[in-house]
Each structure stands twice: as C-alpha cells, then as structure tokens.
Motif scaffolding. Structure first.
Motif, PDB file in Angstrom:
ATOM      1  N   ALA A 262     100.698  15.528  21.899  1.00 18.84           N
ATOM      2  CA  ALA A 262     101.124  15.276  23.279  1.00 18.84           C
ATOM      3  C   ALA A 262      99.921  15.294  24.211  1.00 18.84           C
ATOM      4  O   ALA A 262      99.744  14.410  25.040  1.00 18.84           O
ATOM      5  CB  ALA A 262     102.151  16.322  23.701  1.00 18.84           C
ATOM      6  N   GLY A 263      99.059  16.311  24.048  1.00 21.87           N
ATOM      7  CA  GLY A 263      97.902  16.436  24.924  1.00 21.87           C
ATOM      8  C   GLY A 263      96.950  15.259  24.750  1.00 21.87           C
ATOM      9  O   GLY A 263      96.429  14.719  25.716  1.00 21.87           O
ATOM     10  N   ALA A 264      96.732  14.854  23.491  1.00 21.86           N
ATOM     11  CA  ALA A 264      95.767  13.796  23.227  1.00 21.86           C
ATOM     12  C   ALA A 264      96.234  12.473  23.805  1.00 21.86           C
ATOM     13  O   ALA A 264      95.427  11.697  24.307  1.00 21.86           O
ATOM     14  CB  ALA A 264      95.567  13.667  21.727  1.00 21.86           C
TER      15      ALA A 264
ATOM     16  N   ASP B 226      96.119  13.382  31.272  1.00 18.86           N
ATOM     17  CA  ASP B 226      94.813  13.979  30.992  1.00 18.86           C
ATOM     18  C   ASP B 226      93.769  13.236  31.833  1.00 18.86           C
ATOM     19  O   ASP B 226      93.613  12.017  31.696  1.00 18.86           O
ATOM     20  CB  ASP B 226      94.528  13.823  29.486  1.00 18.86           C
ATOM     21  CG  ASP B 226      93.163  14.384  29.091  1.00 18.86           C
ATOM     22  OD1 ASP B 226      92.322  14.609  29.995  1.00 18.86           O
ATOM     23  OD2 ASP B 226      92.948  14.557  27.891  1.00 18.86           O
ATOM     24  N   PRO B 227      93.045  13.918  32.713  1.00 24.47           N
ATOM     25  CA  PRO B 227      92.074  13.230  33.574  1.00 24.47           C
ATOM     26  C   PRO B 227      91.002  12.474  32.791  1.00 24.47           C
ATOM     27  O   PRO B 227      90.361  11.583  33.333  1.00 24.47           O
ATOM     28  CB  PRO B 227      91.452  14.360  34.403  1.00 24.47           C
ATOM     29  CG  PRO B 227      92.390  15.509  34.295  1.00 24.47           C
ATOM     30  CD  PRO B 227      93.101  15.366  32.982  1.00 24.47           C
TER      31      PRO B 227
ATOM     32  N   GLY C 258      94.805   5.282  29.082  1.00 20.70           N
ATOM     33  CA  GLY C 258      96.217   5.681  29.028  1.00 20.70           C
ATOM     34  C   GLY C 258      96.805   5.805  30.421  1.00 20.70           C
ATOM     35  O   GLY C 258      97.942   5.391  30.671  1.00 20.70           O
ATOM     36  N   TYR C 259      96.035   6.340  31.319  1.00 19.44           N
ATOM     37  CA  TYR C 259      96.497   6.492  32.706  1.00 19.44           C
ATOM     38  C   TYR C 259      96.765   5.127  33.327  1.00 19.44           C
ATOM     39  O   TYR C 259      97.794   4.928  33.975  1.00 19.44           O
ATOM     40  CB  TYR C 259      95.464   7.256  33.537  1.00 19.44           C
ATOM     41  CG  TYR C 259      95.829   7.296  35.010  1.00 19.44           C
ATOM     42  CD1 TYR C 259      96.945   8.005  35.457  1.00 19.44           C
ATOM     43  CD2 TYR C 259      95.092   6.575  35.956  1.00 19.44           C
ATOM     44  CE1 TYR C 259      97.309   8.018  36.797  1.00 19.44           C
ATOM     45  CE2 TYR C 259      95.454   6.587  37.294  1.00 19.44           C
ATOM     46  CZ  TYR C 259      96.553   7.310  37.717  1.00 19.44           C
ATOM     47  OH  TYR C 259      96.912   7.310  39.040  1.00 19.44           O
ATOM     48  N   ARG C 260      95.842   4.192  33.114  1.00 21.34           N
ATOM     49  CA  ARG C 260      95.999   2.872  33.728  1.00 21.34           C
ATOM     50  C   ARG C 260      97.294   2.213  33.249  1.00 21.34           C
ATOM     51  O   ARG C 260      98.052   1.635  34.041  1.00 21.34           O
ATOM     52  CB  ARG C 260      94.788   1.995  33.407  1.00 21.34           C
ATOM     53  CG  ARG C 260      94.441   1.062  34.571  1.00 21.34           C
ATOM     54  CD  ARG C 260      93.223   0.193  34.274  1.00 21.34           C
ATOM     55  NE  ARG C 260      92.105   0.939  33.732  1.00 21.34           N
ATOM     56  CZ  ARG C 260      91.403   0.550  32.651  1.00 21.34           C
ATOM     57  NH1 ARG C 260      91.711  -0.528  31.986  1.00 21.34           N
ATOM     58  NH2 ARG C 260      90.387   1.275  32.231  1.00 21.34           N
ATOM     59  N   HIS C 261      97.596   2.306  31.981  1.00 15.56           N
ATOM     60  CA  HIS C 261      98.825   1.702  31.452  1.00 15.56           C
ATOM     61  C   HIS C 261     100.062   2.409  31.996  1.00 15.56           C
ATOM     62  O   HIS C 261     101.025   1.782  32.420  1.00 15.56           O
ATOM     63  CB  HIS C 261      98.825   1.750  29.914  1.00 15.56           C
ATOM     64  CG  HIS C 261      97.839   0.810  29.313  1.00 15.56           C
ATOM     65  ND1 HIS C 261      97.144   1.094  28.159  1.00 15.56           N
ATOM     66  CD2 HIS C 261      97.404  -0.410  29.723  1.00 15.56           C
ATOM     67  CE1 HIS C 261      96.330   0.081  27.876  1.00 15.56           C
ATOM     68  NE2 HIS C 261      96.475  -0.842  28.813  1.00 15.56           N
ATOM     69  N   TRP C 262     100.009   3.719  31.978  1.00 15.39           N
ATOM     70  CA  TRP C 262     101.151   4.491  32.483  1.00 15.39           C
ATOM     71  C   TRP C 262     101.400   4.169  33.956  1.00 15.39           C
ATOM     72  O   TRP C 262     102.523   3.963  34.398  1.00 15.39           O
ATOM     73  CB  TRP C 262     100.879   5.994  32.311  1.00 15.39           C
ATOM     74  CG  TRP C 262     101.889   6.835  33.013  1.00 15.39           C
ATOM     75  CD1 TRP C 262     103.131   7.205  32.542  1.00 15.39           C
ATOM     76  CD2 TRP C 262     101.780   7.386  34.343  1.00 15.39           C
ATOM     77  NE1 TRP C 262     103.785   7.951  33.498  1.00 15.39           N
ATOM     78  CE2 TRP C 262     102.989   8.067  34.613  1.00 15.39           C
ATOM     79  CE3 TRP C 262     100.793   7.358  35.330  1.00 15.39           C
ATOM     80  CZ2 TRP C 262     103.226   8.732  35.822  1.00 15.39           C
ATOM     81  CZ3 TRP C 262     101.028   8.014  36.537  1.00 15.39           C
ATOM     82  CH2 TRP C 262     102.227   8.687  36.770  1.00 15.39           C
TER      83      TRP C 262
END
Ligand SMILES: [Fe+2]
Length: 301
Positions: A9-11, A16-17, A22-26
């Motif tokens: 989950a963390g990975a 996760d900053p 991953g952030y951009r897609h989310w």
C-alpha cells in the motif's frame, strides 16, 4: 527496494510525496470524476433500514468519488436505531463509543443547556470551525467514517460545509509539495492533554495531519482549525502549510459543498473536513442530529 519493504500500500500510494508519477495519475482521475455540485452527491433512498442494491451502489459510488454523500430519505426517519442499521449496510460496524453517546454508541447532538455536555461546543448552538472528527483520538481509535442523521433542523442556520480531505491534500500538493511533506511529519500536530470536545479526559496526542493508512493505503486526515489548546510543530514549513490550508478552507470553491440537512437527510463520509454554522433553535422543537463515528471506512471505497 526500500519502498517494496514498506509494504504494497505504501509503495503504490499516490499520497507518498516521493511518488510523482502515481500522484499525477491519481490527481487526473480524481479531478475528472469529482462531482462539483451537491446534487451530484445527493442520493434519495426510500427506507434507510433496507437499502435497495441500486441505492447502496449510488451511496458507495459517491463516496468513492468524493469520500462523502448526502442522502435523503423519502420516509420520515426519526428512529435512533437508523444510523446503526444504515451504517451496517455500508460496512460500518465498529462504532467509537463515548460516555456522552447513549448506550447504542450513537450521540444525540442537540443543545444541552446547563448540563455537562453544554460545556462542549457540539452541544451548543455556536459555530464549529473546520475539523475532522476525533482529531484528538489515539491511533487505535482513529475515526475513518462518520454518519450524521438529521431528525429536526434548526429554525435558522446550522449548515455544514464539507470538503473532501483528498481534495485538500491535492490542492496543497499542487501549491507546494513541501506543504504535504510538512503535514505528514509524525510530530506536526499535538493536541495537549485535556478533555476532548465530548468531555472525555484524554492524554496528549501527537501525530501527522495527513497519513497513509498502512493496511488500506487510504489517506487519513487529522485536523482542527482551533487555535487554542493546539500545538503545531515549530517549523517554518509546518507554519507555511498550516497557513495555506487555512486559506484554502476559507476560500469557497466548487469543491466545497454546503448543505443544510432537513429531517430525514444525512451525511455519510470517510471523515472529510467539515464545519458547522451557528444556528437559532425553535424552542418547541430544537435541532437534533444523530451522530455515529466509526473505525471502519465506507465499504468498497
Ligand atoms: Fe465534526
């Protein structure tokens, strides 16, 4: 490799900053699917004690997109058993009990006058600033979901404004990734030992504002806009992040949803940010809400 050792989950977490891709897609998905009107987040239900499959799916779908949903029961629904029965159909079983809640774990939020409860803001007609529920709770009593069911509304006022905490995270990270890093520090926010808003004596609680839950990977937020009896970490980055968050909350946006619950209506959420306007009661029929707080998140979200 290190990320892999931290658990799946963390990975994989977009929160996760260090996970920029991953952030951009989310972020893209989140904004593309975000309901920008309250009506898009309102679900009519016939009988909260017996949801149809379609009603249940609509409630969960709204929570998946915005972590919150407003429901409106077609039937008059004033029975105190309703929050528990409704919650159970949505995966909410583990209630946070406190001594002000009745034995069933559901709090009757109403103006309490001169009793013990009247010392605590929820049981007055005063406004309540932005917060998530249970920000003073220890980690083992983390409030992941909350249900607020209206039996009687005030003669005037008492609106709630709601903001998905994932949107707050997103807008802070867009403004400056250092903001979310600062608010994820394990000692960002300390609530000194005292009594909580429900009057329960408790020890000091130090923790982050944003955290990624290890089991689910969900983003949890712990926040209060109170300035008394709150200790922010003395750190310029934390100071800047807290100021940015306060500005964001105070500035109306299409993501802020303001609702005045009518009898039979309620809010179900994964403990999103919310406030409450002050209100004026009808003396004959004072405002009454049932409130249930859970250690579970809404199912399938
Ligand atoms: Fe609250």
């Amino acid at each position: 490799m290190i990320a892999a050792l931290q658990g799946v989950a963390g990975a994989a977490s977009p929160f996760d900053p260090d996970n920029a891709i991953g952030y951009r897609h989310w972020r893209e998905d989140k904004l593309a699917n975000y309901p920008e009107s309250l009506s898009a987040l309102t679900v009519e239900i016939s009988d909260p004690r017996a949801l149809t499959a379609v009603e249940r799916e609509a409630l969960i779908a709204a929570c998946r997109r915005a972590n919150l949903v407003v429901y409106a029961c077609r039937m008059r629904a004033g029975d105190p058993g309703i929050p528990r029965v409704l919650g159970r159909q949505l995966g909410l079983a583990r209630l946070d009990r406190n001594f002000l809640a009745a034995d069933d774990g559901v709090s009757r939020v109403t103006v309490a006058g001169e009793t013990t409860r009247g010392e605590f803001i929820p049981y007055t007609n005063r406004p309540i600033g932005w917060h998530t529920d249970g920000y003073y709770n220890p980690p083992e009593r983390r409030i992941r979901a909350m249900l607020l069911h209206c039996v009687r509304r005030a003669a005037a006022g008492g609106e709630n404004t709601l903001l998905d905490h994932e949107i707050a995270y997103l807008r802070l990270r867009d403004e400056d990734p250092a903001h979310v890093r600062a608010l994820m520090l394990p000692d960002a926010l300390t609530i000194p030992a005292r009594e909580d808003e429900d009057g329960i004596a408790r020890p000091a609680q130090t923790g982050p504002v944003f955290l990624i839950e290890p089991e689910s990977g969900a983003l949890h937020m712990r926040y209060t806009a109170r300035t008394k009896s709150i200790e922010w970490k003395r750190d310029p980055a934390v100071g800047a992040a807290v100021a940015a968050l306060a500005r964001l909350l105070a500035t109306p946006s299409p993501h802020h949803h303001r609702v005045r619950l009518a009898p039979g209506m309620g809010i179900l959420c994964n403990n999103v940010l919310h406030d409450r306007a002050g209100f004026v009661d009808d003396g004959e029929a004072p405002r009454l809400l049932y409130r249930a707080r859970y250690y579970d998140r809404v199912a399938e979200t």
